[in-house]
Write a protein that holds these residues in place. Sequence first.
Motif, PDB file in Angstrom:
ATOM      1  N   HIS A 285       0.693  -1.087  -0.344  1.00 53.79           N
ATOM      2  CA  HIS A 285       0.170  -0.332   0.258  1.00 53.79           C
ATOM      3  C   HIS A 285       0.658   1.523   0.042  1.00 53.79           C
ATOM      4  O   HIS A 285       0.810   2.282  -0.407  1.00 53.79           O
ATOM      5  CB  HIS A 285      -1.008  -0.083   1.464  1.00 53.79           C
ATOM      6  CG  HIS A 285      -0.391   0.512   2.820  1.00 53.79           C
ATOM      7  ND1 HIS A 285       0.774  -0.789   3.095  1.00 53.79           N
ATOM      8  CD2 HIS A 285       0.186   1.248   3.526  1.00 53.79           C
ATOM      9  CE1 HIS A 285       0.927  -0.348   3.998  1.00 53.79           C
ATOM     10  NE2 HIS A 285       0.447   1.032   4.374  1.00 53.79           N
ATOM     11  N   ASP A 286       2.553   1.122   1.090  1.00 52.21           N
ATOM     12  CA  ASP A 286       3.041   2.516   0.500  1.00 52.21           C
ATOM     13  C   ASP A 286       3.210   2.182  -0.694  1.00 52.21           C
ATOM     14  O   ASP A 286       4.697   3.205  -0.810  1.00 52.21           O
ATOM     15  CB  ASP A 286       4.063   2.430   1.897  1.00 52.21           C
ATOM     16  CG  ASP A 286       4.985   1.050   2.226  1.00 52.21           C
ATOM     17  OD1 ASP A 286       5.072   0.069   0.943  1.00 52.21           O
ATOM     18  OD2 ASP A 286       5.904   0.753   3.240  1.00 52.21           O
TER      19      ASP A 286
ATOM     20  N   GLN B 276      -3.836  -2.306   2.573  1.00 58.48           N
ATOM     21  CA  GLN B 276      -2.898  -2.028   3.716  1.00 58.48           C
ATOM     22  C   GLN B 276      -4.061  -2.780   4.861  1.00 58.48           C
ATOM     23  O   GLN B 276      -3.129  -3.210   5.848  1.00 58.48           O
ATOM     24  CB  GLN B 276      -3.314  -0.379   4.812  1.00 58.48           C
ATOM     25  CG  GLN B 276      -2.494  -0.015   5.856  1.00 58.48           C
ATOM     26  CD  GLN B 276      -2.448   0.523   5.525  1.00 58.48           C
ATOM     27  OE1 GLN B 276      -3.029   2.241   5.254  1.00 58.48           O
ATOM     28  NE2 GLN B 276      -1.630   1.631   7.066  1.00 58.48           N
TER      29      GLN B 276
END
Length: 457
Positions: A351-352, A456
Amino acid sequence: MNRLSPFAAPSCAARLLLRPRPIRLPWSPVHRVFSTSYTQRSPPHLVYPVTPTKPQSYATPLLPLPDPPVQPAVKALLVLYVPYPPTQWPSHVEMEDEFVDRVGKVVALNRVRLVVAYDGEGGGNEKQPVGYRAKVLVPGGLVKDFPEITASTLTSSDFLNTLALVSSHDTLSTSTPYTEILVCTHGARDCRCSDVGGDLVLALRAEVKRRGERLLPSGEEAERKETQEGARKWKITECAHVGGHKWAANAISLPSLTFLSNLRPSHAPLVIDHLANPEDPELRRQLWKDHFRGVIGKEVEDQVASWEAGIASPPSKQLVVEAQAVAGPEIINTAVPEAERAPLVVRFTMHDGEAHDVRGYEGESLMEIAKREGLGAVEGTCGGHCECATCHMYIPYALIDPPHTGLVPDLTDAEEDMLDYALGVREEESRLGCRIALNKGLSEWSLGGKGVELPQY
């Protein structure tokens, strides 16, 4: 180490109110005739009525089972006995008990399925035990009995070698001195399991006693003492979610590892008759025709063959193909020995934005790969049965259509319904990783960009 703490499971009505599913229009169920007739093997059977206080769990019509019915192909079953009664289990036992979660992850890497069962000792308020006892079984016998599994056991050579070398070969297993029936009564997961499953437990126990046969109490000590000759011995054990709560009540017989569903208390005599006389073709046909869901520890082809033989139908290779399509890629992949699968690289993006290029095998589900590598929030809580949303991933729906046809399968109704429970759903992208098998085209596509994106949560 976190252990389960006593608490009351929410009521059936409360769970229905909190269930985050959209309102759907009424539908007309597919009607199917379910036979409860069978060859009588004992004195007239008792009639087990529906519990008056639980009419809502019996109101839903029995749903047709998959045709042919199969279980994901694994090498063996590990039954982990916990001292906490089912009324204290949350919807996912492994989320409240860190040790159960660790055991599940270790055995899954070795293609061994985990089922949590109630040991029948203690009420959950006393001091927590150091470890839990467990049994490893293959169809037809016991591979190894572990009186106590602790954190150190999970890394011991004895335990890991048992999981790695276990197979369905008779030379590895021994017979058990009794027949045990695991019945799912996991009410926090679905109230039908506690209501219908709980009634089935009572009916099975009453049926065993009525026949004058030995009903064993729970607990390791009781089992150890019951080795003398005499009347046939039985154990009826409550267990956690085993898959398919919509087909409650669900049961698994040990040591045959036969999976049965759509059971009612009235089926107790037939179940006992069949397990007492497993070679009787008429008893097997009457039970398996409407209730057989596969055999844990057998490959897909063998399960199909068992089912066809049980209902006296001619073998069909097409049924194997259909079973793999219904059950999903986790079955297709496990039917092929790892040594024969082509290694491929697939890219997952967190997600990052951090990308991970990891190795998988052709036919292996994306859920299995991500879970093995510890990527994102992929848990695969249900074991790849399309009954949770904990393998949620983002893969463009465009891969379903030309010119990418064949890279990923189209969504089934079951997958689409289960995505209602996923967090952070994206239109035209959200998929369940257990439904998608890795192939060469998907591998090449993933390496050309972000690949498979992971949420996430």
